[in-house]
Design a protein around this motif. Structure first.
Motif, short mmCIF file in Angstrom:
data_model
loop_
_atom_site.label_atom_id
_atom_site.label_comp_id
_atom_site.label_asym_id
_atom_site.label_seq_id
_atom_site.Cartn_x
_atom_site.Cartn_y
_atom_site.Cartn_z
N LEU A 77 2.67 12.61 9.20
CA LEU A 77 3.90 12.98 9.12
C LEU A 77 4.82 13.00 7.74
CD1 LEU A 77 5.98 12.14 12.33
CD2 LEU A 77 5.16 14.94 11.87
N GLY A 78 4.84 11.40 7.01
CA GLY A 78 5.50 11.67 5.78
C GLY A 78 4.70 12.64 4.62
N ALA A 79 3.05 13.20 4.93
CA ALA A 79 2.40 13.94 3.49
C ALA A 79 2.93 15.45 4.38
CB ALA A 79 0.85 13.70 4.36
N VAL A 80 3.14 16.05 5.15
CA VAL A 80 3.25 16.89 5.86
C VAL A 80 4.84 16.99 5.17
CG1 VAL A 80 4.45 18.75 7.51
CG2 VAL A 80 1.82 17.73 7.54
N GLY A 81 6.15 16.08 5.17
CA GLY A 81 7.07 16.33 5.13
C GLY A 81 7.82 16.70 3.74
N TYR A 82 6.00 15.98 3.12
CA TYR A 82 6.48 15.93 1.39
C TYR A 82 6.20 17.01 0.68
CZ TYR A 82 4.64 15.46 -3.28
OH TYR A 82 4.30 15.59 -4.86
N GLY B 219 0.90 -1.05 0.20
CA GLY B 219 -0.36 -0.30 0.02
C GLY B 219 1.04 1.38 0.35
N VAL B 220 2.37 1.39 1.06
CA VAL B 220 2.89 2.47 1.22
C VAL B 220 3.78 2.51 -0.24
CG1 VAL B 220 5.07 3.10 1.43
CG2 VAL B 220 4.06 2.34 3.36
N LEU B 221 3.88 1.67 -1.34
CA LEU B 221 3.84 1.39 -2.91
C LEU B 221 2.98 2.58 -3.55
CD1 LEU B 221 7.24 -1.53 -3.64
CD2 LEU B 221 7.41 0.90 -3.01
N PHE B 222 1.81 1.60 -3.63
CA PHE B 222 0.68 2.16 -4.26
C PHE B 222 0.66 3.98 -3.95
CE2 PHE B 222 -3.69 2.16 -5.31
CZ PHE B 222 -3.36 1.44 -7.17
N ALA B 223 0.89 3.88 -2.56
CA ALA B 223 0.28 5.46 -2.10
C ALA B 223 1.74 6.74 -3.10
CB ALA B 223 0.35 5.96 -0.83
N ILE B 224 2.69 5.80 -2.96
CA ILE B 224 3.59 6.49 -3.62
C ILE B 224 3.65 6.76 -4.98
CG2 ILE B 224 6.26 6.56 -3.60
CD1 ILE B 224 6.88 5.82 -1.00
N GLY C 239 12.24 4.16 1.05
CA GLY C 239 13.43 5.03 0.82
C GLY C 239 13.10 5.59 -0.46
N GLY C 240 14.16 4.68 -1.38
CA GLY C 240 13.00 5.03 -2.48
C GLY C 240 12.48 5.46 -3.11
N GLY C 241 11.06 4.99 -2.91
CA GLY C 241 9.69 5.22 -2.90
C GLY C 241 9.90 7.20 -2.72
N VAL C 242 10.02 7.16 -1.55
CA VAL C 242 10.18 9.13 -1.47
C VAL C 242 11.86 9.26 -2.24
CG1 VAL C 242 11.18 10.55 1.02
CG2 VAL C 242 9.30 8.45 0.83
N GLY C 243 13.17 9.20 -1.98
CA GLY C 243 13.38 9.30 -3.19
C GLY C 243 12.89 9.90 -4.79
N ASN D 127 -0.66 20.20 -8.10
CA ASN D 127 -1.62 20.14 -7.09
C ASN D 127 -0.92 19.20 -5.55
OD1 ASN D 127 -2.90 21.64 -7.63
ND2 ASN D 127 -4.41 20.71 -9.03
N PRO D 128 0.20 19.28 -5.27
CA PRO D 128 0.80 18.41 -4.01
C PRO D 128 -0.17 18.47 -2.86
CG PRO D 128 2.31 20.59 -5.12
CD PRO D 128 1.22 21.11 -5.45
N PHE D 129 -0.25 19.62 -2.79
CA PHE D 129 -1.28 19.28 -1.25
C PHE D 129 -2.61 18.94 -1.51
CE2 PHE D 129 -5.07 20.79 1.29
CZ PHE D 129 -3.84 21.17 2.40
N VAL D 130 -3.27 18.51 -2.51
CA VAL D 130 -4.46 17.81 -3.04
C VAL D 130 -4.00 15.93 -3.17
CG1 VAL D 130 -7.14 17.30 -4.90
CG2 VAL D 130 -5.28 19.79 -4.14
N ALA D 131 -3.14 16.33 -3.40
CA ALA D 131 -2.27 14.52 -4.27
C ALA D 131 -1.66 14.63 -2.55
CB ALA D 131 -1.44 15.01 -4.91
N ALA D 132 -0.65 14.90 -1.99
CA ALA D 132 -0.50 14.58 -1.06
C ALA D 132 -1.48 13.69 -0.08
CB ALA D 132 0.09 15.39 -0.22
N THR D 133 -2.78 15.27 -0.03
CA THR D 133 -3.47 14.34 0.52
C THR D 133 -4.45 13.02 0.68
OG1 THR D 133 -4.34 16.85 1.29
CG2 THR D 133 -6.35 15.43 2.03
N ILE D 134 -5.00 13.44 -1.34
CA ILE D 134 -5.71 12.08 -1.27
C ILE D 134 -4.20 10.89 -1.41
CG2 ILE D 134 -6.35 10.88 -3.50
CD1 ILE D 134 -6.77 13.48 -4.37
#
Lengths: 163, 292
Positions: free
Chosen positions: B51-56, A14-19, B106-110, B180-187
């Motif tokens: 926290l992840g959404a806010v950091g993004y 789910g994390v990968l999908f959301a990312i 971590g790779g996904g966040v990067g 729209n990063p805010f909308v996308a992060a919220t979703i």
């Protein structure tokens, strides 16, 4: 114990999908949008493998093979499309191809964003006279400088900074 | 008349035979008592998601430099791994699995936060290779190898090739200014919270049950269950430890199942691959013809 493992893997998928979904919604480069799609598909594959292990049969793995096949097909077609689109308009922005979608929707105007200070490289010459970058030299430059001495004084330190 | 009667009786016999096909021999599922109520949903699981959404959002709006936040993320991941290892007693395998999951995340966040598309593609490659590690730890060896070959070997290389073909030296506006990063992060945060809530909720996971709704060949059963002796041994092992499961771990079993039970699907997949190849060649050729 096995249920906990399956649940953890489902959350990971789910994390990968959301990312991938956030990337697909926010990115505007076509290639990165397709990469986001691939990320979502890998999350789905993780889910399938987790369920395959959970239910002790090969159905999930076979479905993952199918997902892999479709992902490879999608990548091939998508990259051919990207290359042909890039040849037409020389950009990767999806907003350029907005006219392929509904024309009744209001267009979102965007302000061009500057990336920090623009780099301007000045030639390192001996400063002399007025700085032509700060003020265009008028035709009656001689008369103005002779008549008003302040313009020369005001421009002198500015010219010195470029040295 | 006799012929028709015999035909009808034969048809009836066939129908009865079809409906009376004995169920494939499946051992009674042994459900351990503690299988269901593990990993209840708690509202504290919302914290890392928010926290992840806010950091993004902070990174996307340029409030925080990405390097500082990257360091903070690495530190928090290390702390989270330490806490998880402290609270859940596990084996070495589970620790390796958690490490792979952490690297993939971590790779996904990067991939999400990189501005340069090449760095984003490299983050994606990291994530996919770590996902291959996760699949490998789940004894899906063929899927892991195929994913590694197809994604990391072919897709990433072609994507990088196209990126370097189409990408200019400087960053473009569409690389930096996102939609729209805010909308996308919220979703995304809502989706992730919903998934986590549904998956880890109480009684979310059904107990393991073999699929008896459709007739399958014995190849799709676990290898230990495809013979009488194996079934007896399985029951004995179940009596010893109900948590001991029979994981489909042989690639040969996967191949047997794929080419007996799912032969049509495999043929269809091959057809789709052929069509995609022809389509890609046609797309690439048409543009060169129109330009020439």
């Amino acid at each position: 114990m096995n249920e906990t493992l399956t649940q953890n893997l489902l959350v990971f998928g789910g994390v990968l999908f959301a990312i991938g979904m956030v990337g697909f919604l926010t990115r505007r480069s076509i290639i990165l949008m397709f990469l986001s799609l691939e990320m979502m598909l890998s999350g789905v594959s993780v889910n399938l493998i987790a369920f395959s292990r959970h239910h002790q049969n090969y159905q999930g793995q076979i479905l993952a093979v199918m997902v892999l096949t479709i992902a490879a097909c999608e990548a091939a077609i998508a990259l051919a499309l990207v290359v042909s689109l890039y040849r037409r308009k020389a950009t990767l922005d999806v907003a350029v191809w907005d006219d392929l979608s509904e024309t009744l929707l209001p267009k979102v105007l965007e302000a061009p964003q500057t990336l920090g200070e623009p780099e301007m490289i000045f030639p390192k010459l001996t400063p002399a006279g007025l700085d032509p970058m700060s003020r265009p030299i008028s035709a009656d430059f001689e008369a103005q400088s002779l008549g008003n001495g302040e313009t020369l004084k005001a421009n002198a330190p500015e010219a010195g900074t470029h040295a | 008349m006799n012929f028709i009667n015999s035909l009808i009786s034969n048809a009836a016999f066939l129908a009865q035979a079809v409906t009376d096909v004995p169920d494939p021999v499946v051992p009674d599922p042994v459900v351990p008592a503690s299988a269901v109520s593990v990993g209840a949903w708690t509202s504290s699981m919302l914290l890392p998601i928010v926290l992840g959404a806010v950091g993004y959002l902070l990174i996307q709006h340029g409030v925080v430099k990405s390097r500082a936040l990257f360091a903070a993320g690495v530190v928090s991941i290390v702390i989270a791994i330490g806490v998880a290892m402290g609270f859940t007693p596990g084996t070495f395998e589970s620790y390796v699995l958690m490490l792979f999951c952490a690297i993939a995340t971590g790779g996904g966040v990067g991939f999400l936060t990189a501005r340069e598309p090449v760095y984003a593609a490299l983050g994606f490659a990291t994530a996919v290779l770590s996902v291959c590690g996760v699949l490998f730890m789940q004894s899906a060896l063929f899927i892991a190898a195929a994913t590694m070959i197809v994604y990391a070997g072919a897709t990433i290389i072609i994507f990088l090739f196209v990126l370097m073909f189409a990408q200019q030296a400087e960053l473009r506006t569409y690389d930096v200014q996102l939609n729209n990063p805010f909308v996308a992060a919220t979703i995304g945060a809502i989706l992730l919270a919903t998934i986590a809530m549904c998956v880890t909720g109480d009684k979310a996971m059904l107990p393991v049950r073999a699929d008896t709704t459709r007739a399958m060949s014995e190849a799709s059963l676990p290898d230990e269950l495809s013979s009488d002796a194996g079934r007896e041994a399985a029951k004995k092992m179940d009596a010893i430890d109900p948590n001991l499961r029979y994981v489909p771990k042989l690639t040969a079993g996967l191949g047997r199942s794929m080419y007996t039970d799912y032969l049509l699907a495999v043929e269809l997949a091959g057809t789709v691959l052929l069509v995609a190849t022809i389509g890609a060649i046609a797309l690439a050729q048409r543009t060169t013809e129109t330009q020439a």
